[in-house]
Scaffold this motif. Structure first.
Motif, PDB file in Angstrom:
ATOM      1  N   ARG A  28       0.592  31.518  36.153  1.00 45.89           N
ATOM      2  CA  ARG A  28       0.851  30.140  36.592  1.00 45.89           C
ATOM      3  C   ARG A  28       2.353  29.870  36.659  1.00 45.89           C
ATOM      4  NH1 ARG A  28      -0.621  25.489  37.968  1.00 45.89           N
ATOM      5  NH2 ARG A  28      -0.146  23.534  36.956  1.00 45.89           N
ATOM      6  N   ALA A  29       3.096  30.340  35.672  1.00 45.05           N
ATOM      7  CA  ALA A  29       4.548  30.149  35.668  1.00 45.05           C
ATOM      8  C   ALA A  29       5.198  30.859  36.854  1.00 45.05           C
ATOM      9  CB  ALA A  29       5.148  30.644  34.356  1.00 45.05           C
ATOM     10  N   PHE A  30       4.733  32.073  37.139  1.00 47.10           N
ATOM     11  CA  PHE A  30       5.260  32.802  38.298  1.00 47.10           C
ATOM     12  C   PHE A  30       4.919  32.071  39.591  1.00 47.10           C
ATOM     13  CE2 PHE A  30       5.035  36.766  35.545  1.00 47.10           C
ATOM     14  CZ  PHE A  30       6.411  36.820  35.353  1.00 47.10           C
ATOM     15  N   LYS A  31       3.724  31.514  39.641  1.00 47.35           N
ATOM     16  CA  LYS A  31       3.314  30.771  40.835  1.00 47.35           C
ATOM     17  C   LYS A  31       4.207  29.543  41.027  1.00 47.35           C
ATOM     18  CE  LYS A  31      -0.703  28.517  42.914  1.00 47.35           C
ATOM     19  NZ  LYS A  31      -2.098  28.090  42.718  1.00 47.35           N
ATOM     20  N   ILE A  32       4.486  28.839  39.949  1.00 46.84           N
ATOM     21  CA  ILE A  32       5.366  27.665  40.025  1.00 46.84           C
ATOM     22  C   ILE A  32       6.748  28.064  40.529  1.00 46.84           C
ATOM     23  CG2 ILE A  32       6.604  25.959  38.611  1.00 46.84           C
ATOM     24  CD1 ILE A  32       4.021  25.795  36.896  1.00 46.84           C
ATOM     25  N   ALA A  33       7.288  29.132  39.977  1.00 48.09           N
ATOM     26  CA  ALA A  33       8.605  29.597  40.404  1.00 48.09           C
ATOM     27  C   ALA A  33       8.581  30.024  41.873  1.00 48.09           C
ATOM     28  CB  ALA A  33       9.067  30.751  39.520  1.00 48.09           C
ATOM     29  N   TYR A  34       7.530  30.722  42.262  1.00 50.46           N
ATOM     30  CA  TYR A  34       7.406  31.213  43.637  1.00 50.46           C
ATOM     31  C   TYR A  34       7.328  30.045  44.612  1.00 50.46           C
ATOM     32  CZ  TYR A  34       5.817  34.105  47.534  1.00 50.46           C
ATOM     33  OH  TYR A  34       5.711  34.740  48.735  1.00 50.46           O
ATOM     34  N   ILE A  35       6.484  29.069  44.309  1.00 54.93           N
ATOM     35  CA  ILE A  35       6.329  27.907  45.192  1.00 54.93           C
ATOM     36  C   ILE A  35       7.625  27.112  45.258  1.00 54.93           C
ATOM     37  CG2 ILE A  35       5.181  25.657  45.386  1.00 54.93           C
ATOM     38  CD1 ILE A  35       2.596  27.080  44.471  1.00 54.93           C
ATOM     39  N   THR A  36       8.254  26.931  44.122  1.00 57.24           N
ATOM     40  CA  THR A  36       9.522  26.186  44.088  1.00 57.24           C
ATOM     41  C   THR A  36      10.549  26.849  44.987  1.00 57.24           C
ATOM     42  OG1 THR A  36       9.088  25.408  41.848  1.00 57.24           O
ATOM     43  CG2 THR A  36      11.372  25.356  42.586  1.00 57.24           C
ATOM     44  N   ILE A 123       4.598  21.117  53.742  1.00 60.50           N
ATOM     45  CA  ILE A 123       3.191  21.280  53.364  1.00 60.50           C
ATOM     46  C   ILE A 123       2.667  22.597  53.943  1.00 60.50           C
ATOM     47  CG2 ILE A 123       0.856  20.339  53.606  1.00 60.50           C
ATOM     48  CD1 ILE A 123       2.168  17.527  53.518  1.00 60.50           C
ATOM     49  N   LEU A 124       3.063  22.904  55.188  1.00 61.50           N
ATOM     50  CA  LEU A 124       2.681  24.197  55.774  1.00 61.50           C
ATOM     51  C   LEU A 124       3.307  25.348  54.992  1.00 61.50           C
ATOM     52  CD1 LEU A 124       2.746  23.666  59.643  1.00 61.50           C
ATOM     53  CD2 LEU A 124       0.769  24.058  58.157  1.00 61.50           C
ATOM     54  N   LYS A 125       4.557  25.169  54.555  1.00 59.95           N
ATOM     55  CA  LYS A 125       5.202  26.195  53.729  1.00 59.95           C
ATOM     56  C   LYS A 125       4.425  26.400  52.434  1.00 59.95           C
ATOM     57  CE  LYS A 125      10.062  25.898  55.117  1.00 59.95           C
ATOM     58  NZ  LYS A 125      11.425  25.590  54.631  1.00 59.95           N
ATOM     59  N   LEU A 126       3.921  25.302  51.866  1.00 58.71           N
ATOM     60  CA  LEU A 126       3.129  25.390  50.638  1.00 58.71           C
ATOM     61  C   LEU A 126       1.861  26.204  50.886  1.00 58.71           C
ATOM     62  CD1 LEU A 126       2.323  24.605  47.734  1.00 58.71           C
ATOM     63  CD2 LEU A 126       1.311  22.524  48.707  1.00 58.71           C
ATOM     64  N   ASP A 132       0.534  33.713  50.301  1.00 57.03           N
ATOM     65  CA  ASP A 132       1.396  34.872  50.026  1.00 57.03           C
ATOM     66  C   ASP A 132       1.363  35.240  48.545  1.00 57.03           C
ATOM     67  OD1 ASP A 132       2.072  34.902  52.693  1.00 57.03           O
ATOM     68  OD2 ASP A 132       4.088  34.070  52.408  1.00 57.03           O
ATOM     69  N   PHE A 133       1.387  34.226  47.684  1.00 58.95           N
ATOM     70  CA  PHE A 133       1.356  34.473  46.247  1.00 58.95           C
ATOM     71  C   PHE A 133       0.042  35.156  45.858  1.00 58.95           C
ATOM     72  CE2 PHE A 133       0.434  33.403  41.848  1.00 58.95           C
ATOM     73  CZ  PHE A 133       1.589  33.839  41.224  1.00 58.95           C
ATOM     74  N   LYS A 134      -1.052  34.659  46.393  1.00 57.05           N
ATOM     75  CA  LYS A 134      -2.360  35.244  46.093  1.00 57.05           C
ATOM     76  C   LYS A 134      -2.407  36.703  46.551  1.00 57.05           C
ATOM     77  CE  LYS A 134      -7.284  34.550  46.919  1.00 57.05           C
ATOM     78  NZ  LYS A 134      -8.293  33.703  47.540  1.00 57.05           N
ATOM     79  N   LYS A 135      -1.877  36.964  47.744  1.00 62.59           N
ATOM     80  CA  LYS A 135      -1.855  38.336  48.262  1.00 62.59           C
ATOM     81  C   LYS A 135      -1.006  39.236  47.370  1.00 62.59           C
ATOM     82  CE  LYS A 135      -0.796  41.033  52.412  1.00 62.59           C
ATOM     83  NZ  LYS A 135      -0.439  42.201  51.665  1.00 62.59           N
ATOM     84  N   ARG A 136       0.159  38.736  46.942  1.00 60.53           N
ATOM     85  CA  ARG A 136       1.033  39.526  46.064  1.00 60.53           C
ATOM     86  C   ARG A 136       0.335  39.854  44.752  1.00 60.53           C
ATOM     87  NH1 ARG A 136       7.012  37.247  45.540  1.00 60.53           N
ATOM     88  NH2 ARG A 136       7.209  39.210  44.457  1.00 60.53           N
TER      89      ARG A 136
END
Length: 148
Positions: A28-36, A123-126, A132-136
């Motif tokens: 979750r922390a990695f996801k937050i950093a990635y999205i940010t 929003i599209l970037k999100l 992309d995060f899920k694929k990674r």
């Protein structure tokens, strides 16, 4: 520049806080950093974005848990198909459809709420960043399984 520093400190603090817990929190922390990083949010956008996102993300996680639980139950009864009536099979199907509808509704709610705080392009970037995060993460899991 000052805003970027504050945001970076926040992310590092969040990662450190979550890293003290199990693998789900680290992911979750990695996801937050990635999205940010991918959304390049201003500090004002971040202040408004994260409460909305986190609230609805928790809802989506709950639907995912329900879905996994239902799929496990379906697998168990399918091991013994004679023990499953047609009515019970119909109930499983209805439950499955309901969960899918609830997830879709929550995703729609997220987008509608985000439209009040972010431009459509972000929003599209999100949406892209989440995919992309899920694929990674799936690629990393596959890689780990190959090594073991």
């Amino acid at each position: 520049m000052k805003q970027l520093g504050i945001l970076t400190c926040f992310i590092l603090f969040s990662i450190g806080l979550f890293a003290q817990h199990g693998p789900r929190e680290r992911i979750r922390a990695f996801k937050i950093a990635y999205i940010t990083e991918k959304l390049d949010l201003s500090s004002k956008e971040a202040q408004e974005f994260w409460p909305i996102y986190n609230s609805l993300d928790r809802k989506l996680e709950e639907f995912k848990r329900k879905e996994r639980k239902l799929i496990r139950a379906i697998k168990e009864v399918m091991d013994n198909p004679n023990g499953l009536s047609d009515q019970q099979a119909g109930n499983f199907i209805e439950d499955h459809i309901k969960i899918k509808e609830d997830k879709a509704q929550a995703q729609k709610e997220l987008v509608l709420k985000l439209k009040s705080v972010l431009p459509n392009k972000k929003i599209l970037k999100l949406i892209k960043a989440e995919a992309d995060f899920k694929k990674r993460m799936l690629d990393r899991m596959r890689e780990r399984r190959k090594r073991h």
